[in-house]
Scaffold this motif. Sequence first.
Motif, PDB file in Angstrom:
ATOM      1  N   PRO A   1     -21.502  26.264  25.848  1.00  0.00           N
ATOM      2  CA  PRO A   1     -21.305  27.710  25.682  1.00  0.00           C
ATOM      3  C   PRO A   1     -20.796  28.373  26.958  1.00  0.00           C
ATOM      4  CG  PRO A   1     -23.356  27.032  24.655  1.00  0.00           C
ATOM      5  CD  PRO A   1     -22.829  25.831  25.377  1.00  0.00           C
ATOM      6  N   ALA A   2     -19.944  29.366  26.779  1.00  0.00           N
ATOM      7  CA  ALA A   2     -19.306  30.032  27.917  1.00  0.00           C
ATOM      8  C   ALA A   2     -20.325  30.631  28.877  1.00  0.00           C
ATOM      9  CB  ALA A   2     -18.350  31.111  27.419  1.00  0.00           C
ATOM     10  N   SER A   3     -21.416  31.165  28.340  1.00  0.00           N
ATOM     11  CA  SER A   3     -22.426  31.790  29.200  1.00  0.00           C
ATOM     12  C   SER A   3     -23.041  30.784  30.160  1.00  0.00           C
ATOM     13  CB  SER A   3     -23.524  32.432  28.349  1.00  0.00           C
ATOM     14  OG  SER A   3     -24.128  31.464  27.497  1.00  0.00           O
ATOM     15  N   LEU A   4     -23.264  29.559  29.689  1.00  0.00           N
ATOM     16  CA  LEU A   4     -23.829  28.524  30.548  1.00  0.00           C
ATOM     17  C   LEU A   4     -22.815  28.034  31.572  1.00  0.00           C
ATOM     18  CD1 LEU A   4     -25.985  26.353  28.102  1.00  0.00           C
ATOM     19  CD2 LEU A   4     -26.738  28.010  29.822  1.00  0.00           C
ATOM     20  N   ILE A   5     -21.535  28.023  31.197  1.00  0.00           N
ATOM     21  CA  ILE A   5     -20.499  27.630  32.150  1.00  0.00           C
ATOM     22  C   ILE A   5     -20.444  28.626  33.303  1.00  0.00           C
ATOM     23  CG2 ILE A   5     -18.018  27.297  32.484  1.00  0.00           C
ATOM     24  CD1 ILE A   5     -17.851  26.317  29.605  1.00  0.00           C
ATOM     25  N   VAL A   6     -20.478  29.923  32.946  1.00  0.00           N
ATOM     26  CA  VAL A   6     -20.453  30.967  33.974  1.00  0.00           C
ATOM     27  C   VAL A   6     -21.682  30.864  34.874  1.00  0.00           C
ATOM     28  CG1 VAL A   6     -20.546  33.452  34.367  1.00  0.00           C
ATOM     29  CG2 VAL A   6     -19.062  32.531  32.583  1.00  0.00           C
TER      30      VAL A   6
END
Length: 231
Positions: A70-75
């Motif tokens: 998920p993008a939030s975890l990447i950020v």
Amino acid sequence: MNHKSALHTFLEGIRDEAPLLLAVIPFGVIYGIVALEAGLTKLQAQSMSYIVFGGSSQFVASKLIAEAVPASLIVLTVAVVNLRHMLYSASVAPYVQDLPFRWKALLAYLLTDEAYAVVINYYQRQEEHRYSHWYFLGAGLILWITWQMSTAAGIFMGKVLPPSWPLDFFLPLTFIAIVVPSLKDCPSVVAAVTAGVSSLIFYNLPYRLGLIAASLVGITTGFVSGHWRKR
């Protein structure tokens, strides 16, 4: 001082940064190849080098994107990986505090591991003068140009290198080559060792959360070790 003084200082920054570029070039090439293997387009891979301009975080982001994290975890992961830049900023802040905002913004963008290594050494050994920030610009700019060119080379070579080449094997070796020379005191060694051990312990956590956990453990133990060492 005249305009030539600013140019001379700028060229000094380029000169002192040049030896470190020998390690930056293969690092950028490998990133370009890994980014394509992760499913990024050529434009996306090159754009990440323009926008992020951080080798470690670019590698991590590419790997996480490939695994559909998920993008939030990447950020969040990239933010944790880049926490060290807060320390870099605090270290150089006294030397650039009187510069106009446009200079501060530009130099902040160019502040990476390799640039910081030569810039802080320059500031600490030289008497501050009105053109000292041009040294920072020279070191950071030549590094930026080299990183963009090496990324582009990796993107191009990704099509011609045999698929059987073990690129995943070279990636950790590159990180080791960057990390080991920076282990100059007890807190940094403690942080590296505990982060490495923690990464093995937390390896099976979902969404690569083990990387975040290991980073936080390493940062915490390094901070505590440094605090006790001072006491």
